[in-house]
Design an enzyme around this catalytic site. Sequence first.
Site, PDB file in Angstrom:
ATOM      1  N   HIS A  19       0.842  -1.214   0.000  1.00 23.08           N
ATOM      2  CA  HIS A  19       0.000   0.000   0.000  1.00 23.08           C
ATOM      3  C   HIS A  19       0.870   1.254   0.000  1.00 23.08           C
ATOM      4  O   HIS A  19       0.584   2.220  -0.717  1.00 23.08           O
ATOM      5  CB  HIS A  19      -0.880   0.044   1.258  1.00 23.08           C
ATOM      6  CG  HIS A  19      -1.913  -1.029   1.350  1.00 23.08           C
ATOM      7  ND1 HIS A  19      -2.100  -1.801   2.480  1.00 23.08           N
ATOM      8  CD2 HIS A  19      -2.853  -1.450   0.456  1.00 23.08           C
ATOM      9  CE1 HIS A  19      -3.097  -2.640   2.277  1.00 23.08           C
ATOM     10  NE2 HIS A  19      -3.568  -2.456   1.057  1.00 23.08           N
ATOM     11  N   LYS A  43     -16.851  -7.353   4.248  1.00 26.44           N
ATOM     12  CA  LYS A  43     -16.030  -8.395   4.888  1.00 26.44           C
ATOM     13  C   LYS A  43     -15.639  -7.950   6.301  1.00 26.44           C
ATOM     14  O   LYS A  43     -15.575  -6.745   6.573  1.00 26.44           O
ATOM     15  CB  LYS A  43     -14.807  -8.739   4.030  1.00 26.44           C
ATOM     16  CG  LYS A  43     -14.038  -7.554   3.501  1.00 26.44           C
ATOM     17  CD  LYS A  43     -12.997  -7.985   2.475  1.00 26.44           C
ATOM     18  CE  LYS A  43     -12.249  -6.768   1.942  1.00 26.44           C
ATOM     19  NZ  LYS A  43     -11.254  -7.017   0.954  1.00 26.44           N
ATOM     20  N   ARG A  92      -1.322  -5.879  -8.537  1.00 29.83           N
ATOM     21  CA  ARG A  92      -0.165  -6.729  -8.242  1.00 29.83           C
ATOM     22  C   ARG A  92      -0.071  -7.846  -9.269  1.00 29.83           C
ATOM     23  O   ARG A  92       0.841  -7.915 -10.058  1.00 29.83           O
ATOM     24  CB  ARG A  92      -0.298  -7.343  -6.835  1.00 29.83           C
ATOM     25  CG  ARG A  92      -0.246  -6.334  -5.714  1.00 29.83           C
ATOM     26  CD  ARG A  92      -0.833  -6.880  -4.461  1.00 29.83           C
ATOM     27  NE  ARG A  92      -2.208  -7.295  -4.677  1.00 29.83           N
ATOM     28  CZ  ARG A  92      -3.042  -7.662  -3.730  1.00 29.83           C
ATOM     29  NH1 ARG A  92      -2.635  -7.735  -2.485  1.00 29.83           N
ATOM     30  NH2 ARG A  92      -4.281  -7.995  -4.006  1.00 29.83           N
ATOM     31  N   SER A 130      -2.930  -7.712   2.660  1.00 31.26           N
ATOM     32  CA  SER A 130      -3.258  -7.682   4.087  1.00 31.26           C
ATOM     33  C   SER A 130      -3.726  -9.060   4.544  1.00 31.26           C
ATOM     34  O   SER A 130      -3.369  -9.511   5.638  1.00 31.26           O
ATOM     35  CB  SER A 130      -4.353  -6.656   4.362  1.00 31.26           C
ATOM     36  OG  SER A 130      -3.894  -5.374   4.053  1.00 31.26           O
TER      37      SER A 130
HETATM   38  O1  PNS Z   1      -8.671  -2.726  -0.050  1.00 38.09           O
HETATM   39  P1  PNS Z   1      -9.874  -3.285  -0.764  1.00 38.09           P
HETATM   40  O2  PNS Z   1     -10.683  -4.149   0.194  1.00 38.09           O
HETATM   41  O3  PNS Z   1      -9.501  -3.994  -2.013  1.00 38.09           O
HETATM   42  O4  PNS Z   1     -10.775  -2.004  -1.163  1.00 38.09           O
HETATM   43  C1  PNS Z   1     -12.034  -2.176  -1.791  1.00 38.09           C
HETATM   44  C2  PNS Z   1     -12.813  -0.841  -1.858  1.00 38.09           C
HETATM   45  C3  PNS Z   1     -12.934  -0.228  -0.477  1.00 38.09           C
HETATM   46  C4  PNS Z   1     -12.077   0.126  -2.748  1.00 38.09           C
HETATM   47  C5  PNS Z   1     -14.213  -1.164  -2.472  1.00 38.09           C
HETATM   48  O5  PNS Z   1     -14.794  -2.212  -1.765  1.00 38.09           O
HETATM   49  C6  PNS Z   1     -15.141   0.030  -2.470  1.00 38.09           C
HETATM   50  O6  PNS Z   1     -14.959   0.961  -3.230  1.00 38.09           O
HETATM   51  N1  PNS Z   1     -16.146   0.014  -1.563  1.00 38.09           N
HETATM   52  C7  PNS Z   1     -17.066   1.119  -1.351  1.00 38.09           C
HETATM   53  C8  PNS Z   1     -18.446   0.817  -1.903  1.00 38.09           C
HETATM   54  C9  PNS Z   1     -18.537   1.156  -3.371  1.00 38.09           C
HETATM   55  O7  PNS Z   1     -18.275   2.277  -3.796  1.00 38.09           O
HETATM   56  N2  PNS Z   1     -18.894   0.154  -4.179  1.00 38.09           N
HETATM   57  C10 PNS Z   1     -19.023   0.335  -5.610  1.00 38.09           C
HETATM   58  C11 PNS Z   1     -17.693   0.139  -6.305  1.00 38.09           C
HETATM   59  S1  PNS Z   1     -17.873  -1.256  -7.278  1.00 38.09           S
END
Ligand code: PNS
Length: 162
Positions: A19, A43, A92, A130
């Site tokens: 990150h 999650k 990645r 993570s």
């Molecule tokens: O670190 P992660 O878990 O890969 O991050 C995922 C994240 C937080 C970027 C994604 O789950 C997200 O944007 N969630 C917020 C809800 C949202 O906007 N959903 C629509 C996007 S498809």
Amino acid sequence: MSERIALYPGSFDPVTRGHLDILERASLIFDRVVVAVLENPSKSMLFSAAERVELLRASIDGNAHVEVGTFEGLTVEYARRVGAIAIVRGLRVTSDFENEFQMTLMNRRLNPDIHTVFLMTSFSNVFISSSIIKEVFRLGGRIDDAVPPASAEALRRKFQRD
Ligand code: PNS
């Protein structure tokens, strides 16, 4: 010219060197990067949102171009609120692609003015996530070279290990 702001959203449970690599690269491209912790993801998280923010703050090393936030709800909505022109995500391995592709197209449909920019980690961080860090730590493996000191310390505290 107005400031070019990027949003780097994620779970950061906890923040890893992968990150930080993406964050560093983003801060070289944009005037300001808001790195933001999603508060109530579907999650379950090991660390609370406040803890995840604290770990990010302790790890950004006084980078003046970076600020840490939290958000609930849609990423594009938060991006609009902070004035971001772009969402930054790290890539990645090829298996990241499908999910990122889907999220990008959905975010673009929700707000066509916000572009998603993908940055690649350095080779040494390619296999760091993570979730794998938490699993390895839980099973007694060494994780110190994959996370910043604050995250390693927080994992030790959480699992009551020296
Ligand atoms: O670190 P992660 O878990 O890969 O991050 C995922 C994240 C937080 C970027 C994604 O789950 C997200 O944007 N969630 C917020 C809800 C949202 O906007 N959903 C629509 C996007 S498809």
